[in-house]
Every structure is written in C-alpha cells, then in structure tokens.
Design an enzyme around this catalytic site. Structure first.
Site, PDB file in Angstrom:
ATOM      1  NE  ARG A  40      -3.408  -2.344   2.519  1.00 65.91           N
ATOM      2  CZ  ARG A  40      -3.271  -3.377   3.236  1.00 65.91           C
ATOM      3  NH1 ARG A  40      -2.588  -3.796   3.767  1.00 65.91           N
ATOM      4  NH2 ARG A  40      -4.435  -3.902   2.688  1.00 65.91           N
ATOM      5  CE  LYS A  63      -7.158  -1.308   5.392  1.00 63.78           C
ATOM      6  NZ  LYS A  63      -7.740  -0.895   4.368  1.00 63.78           N
ATOM      7  CG  HIS A 134      -5.098   1.137  -3.975  1.00 60.65           C
ATOM      8  ND1 HIS A 134      -4.491   0.773  -2.647  1.00 60.65           N
ATOM      9  CD2 HIS A 134      -6.251  -0.018  -3.725  1.00 60.65           C
ATOM     10  CE1 HIS A 134      -4.686  -0.661  -1.826  1.00 60.65           C
ATOM     11  NE2 HIS A 134      -6.286  -0.972  -2.711  1.00 60.65           N
ATOM     12  NE  ARG A 137      -3.387  -4.409  -1.357  1.00 67.25           N
ATOM     13  CZ  ARG A 137      -2.592  -4.120  -0.599  1.00 67.25           C
ATOM     14  NH1 ARG A 137      -1.580  -4.668  -0.508  1.00 67.25           N
ATOM     15  NH2 ARG A 137      -3.249  -5.087   0.316  1.00 67.25           N
ATOM     16  CG  HIS A 161      -9.696 -10.034  -1.276  1.00 70.58           C
ATOM     17  ND1 HIS A 161      -9.934 -10.015  -2.029  1.00 70.58           N
ATOM     18  CD2 HIS A 161      -9.732  -9.533  -0.019  1.00 70.58           C
ATOM     19  CE1 HIS A 161      -9.449  -9.240  -2.034  1.00 70.58           C
ATOM     20  NE2 HIS A 161     -10.059  -8.306  -1.526  1.00 70.58           N
ATOM     21  CE1 TYR A 170      -7.781  -3.957  -3.293  1.00 73.81           C
ATOM     22  CE2 TYR A 170      -6.350  -5.429  -4.706  1.00 73.81           C
ATOM     23  CZ  TYR A 170      -6.852  -4.180  -4.245  1.00 73.81           C
ATOM     24  OH  TYR A 170      -6.117  -3.383  -2.594  1.00 73.81           O
TER      25      TYR A 170
END
Length: 186
Positions: A40, A63, A134, A137, A161, A170
């Site tokens: 990230r 995170k 993002h 990633r 996930h 995603y």
C-alpha cells in the site's frame, strides 16, 4: 471515492518505467517498488534506506499490522543501490524535497498526494483512466494473476479475501471478463 484500476498492458508499464526513469529516479523507484511488491502507498512511503540493503524487505504493514517480507526485484537492484548510495540508513527511501509546512521538518517522506500527482501526470501521458496510487498494488496483483491464475489463492491470502470473486473484482478482472463476454456476443 472512485474505484481505481490496475495498469493492464505490459507495454504501458514498460513505457511508464521509462517515463519515470528519465524524469526522477525517486518516482521511478516508487513506481517500480509499487508494481513489484504490492505494498500500500502508506507502507511504500514509510520505507527506510536500511530496509533495502538486502535481497528482501521485511516490515510490518501499517494498516493491518501483518508482518510482510518480499523480494526486491532484481531489475531495480542496481538503480536502488545507486539512488541510496549518498543517503543515510535511517533516511526515508522516498524523501520530499520540501520542508513540511506545519512541522517545518526536512527529509520527511513524500506525501501520498505528491505520489498521486506524479502518477496521475504519467497516466494522462499514457491515456490511462482511473489510475491512482492504489493502482500500483492492483497492477502487482493483476500481473501475478495473469502470469499464473493459480496465484489466486496466494492473492486471496495476501488481501485477506475469503471469496475468489472479491479478489477478481478487486484486481479488475471481473470487468475484463464481462467485457470479453459481451464482445463475443453475435
């Protein structure tokens, strides 16, 4: 908040690497570290020079507090070594050239808005839409999956996930699949 997309075309990735390499070694390495590590942006910005001296980088993700170890891609090793040659071990890998407005501190990492700005400028140059920090990633994940779909389980684990559809969505593959299916219609 809009959904950002991965960079899907390898030719565009190569072109963007060249684009950044010519303009700024810091931005080039930021881009490369993003597409080769899957970190990230907050974790990329927290990297210190000392962490890049071996073959792997070990860190704790900000995170979710998970420990993560990943290899430094061999294609950027010599550029990374040259870039960090005159830096101190505890310096941030991607330092700002500015004095921070509020704290008045120097040698702090670039702000995520700075990263967004230089990535957006490159995206416009390459006529890409829905690109943000993002996207790096997502590009990493998209490339891993496209290289070998069996990497899906690995990606699900990395992203936390529980459903493969969540991971495919995603990384932008659900949209790709829908587009291909519609284009096949007669």
């Amino acid at each position: 908040m809009r959904k950002v997309q991965p960079i899907r075309d390898e030719r565009v990735i190569y072109g963007m690497k060249e684009y950044f390499y010519i303009r700024s070694m810091r931005n080039y390495l930021f881009f490369c570290m993003g597409i080769y590590s899957g970190l990230r942006v907050s974790d990329l910005l927290s990297l210190r020079v000392w962490q890049t001296k071996g073959t792997h980088i070990s860190m704790v993700e900000q995170k979710n507090k998970h420990a993560k170890t990943f290899i430094i891609h061999p294609s950027i090793r010599s550029d990374l070594d040259e870039y960090t040659a005159d830096m101190f071990p505890n310096d941030y890998l991607f330092p700002s050239r500015q004095i921070k407005t509020i704290s008045r501190m120097r040698k702090q990492p670039i702000d995520r808005t700075t990263a967004y700005r230089f990535l957006s400028e490159a995206a416009r140059e390459f006529r890409l839409k829905d690109i943000g920090v993002h996207s790096l990633r997502k590009t990493w994940a998209y490339r891993l999956y496209m290289d070998d779909p069996e990497n899906l389980a690995l990606l699900m684990e990395m992203f936390g996930h529980s459903d493969p559809r969540e991971t495919l969505d995603y990384i932008g593959l659900t949209q790709d699949m829908m587009d291909r299916a519609i284009l096949k219609l007669r």
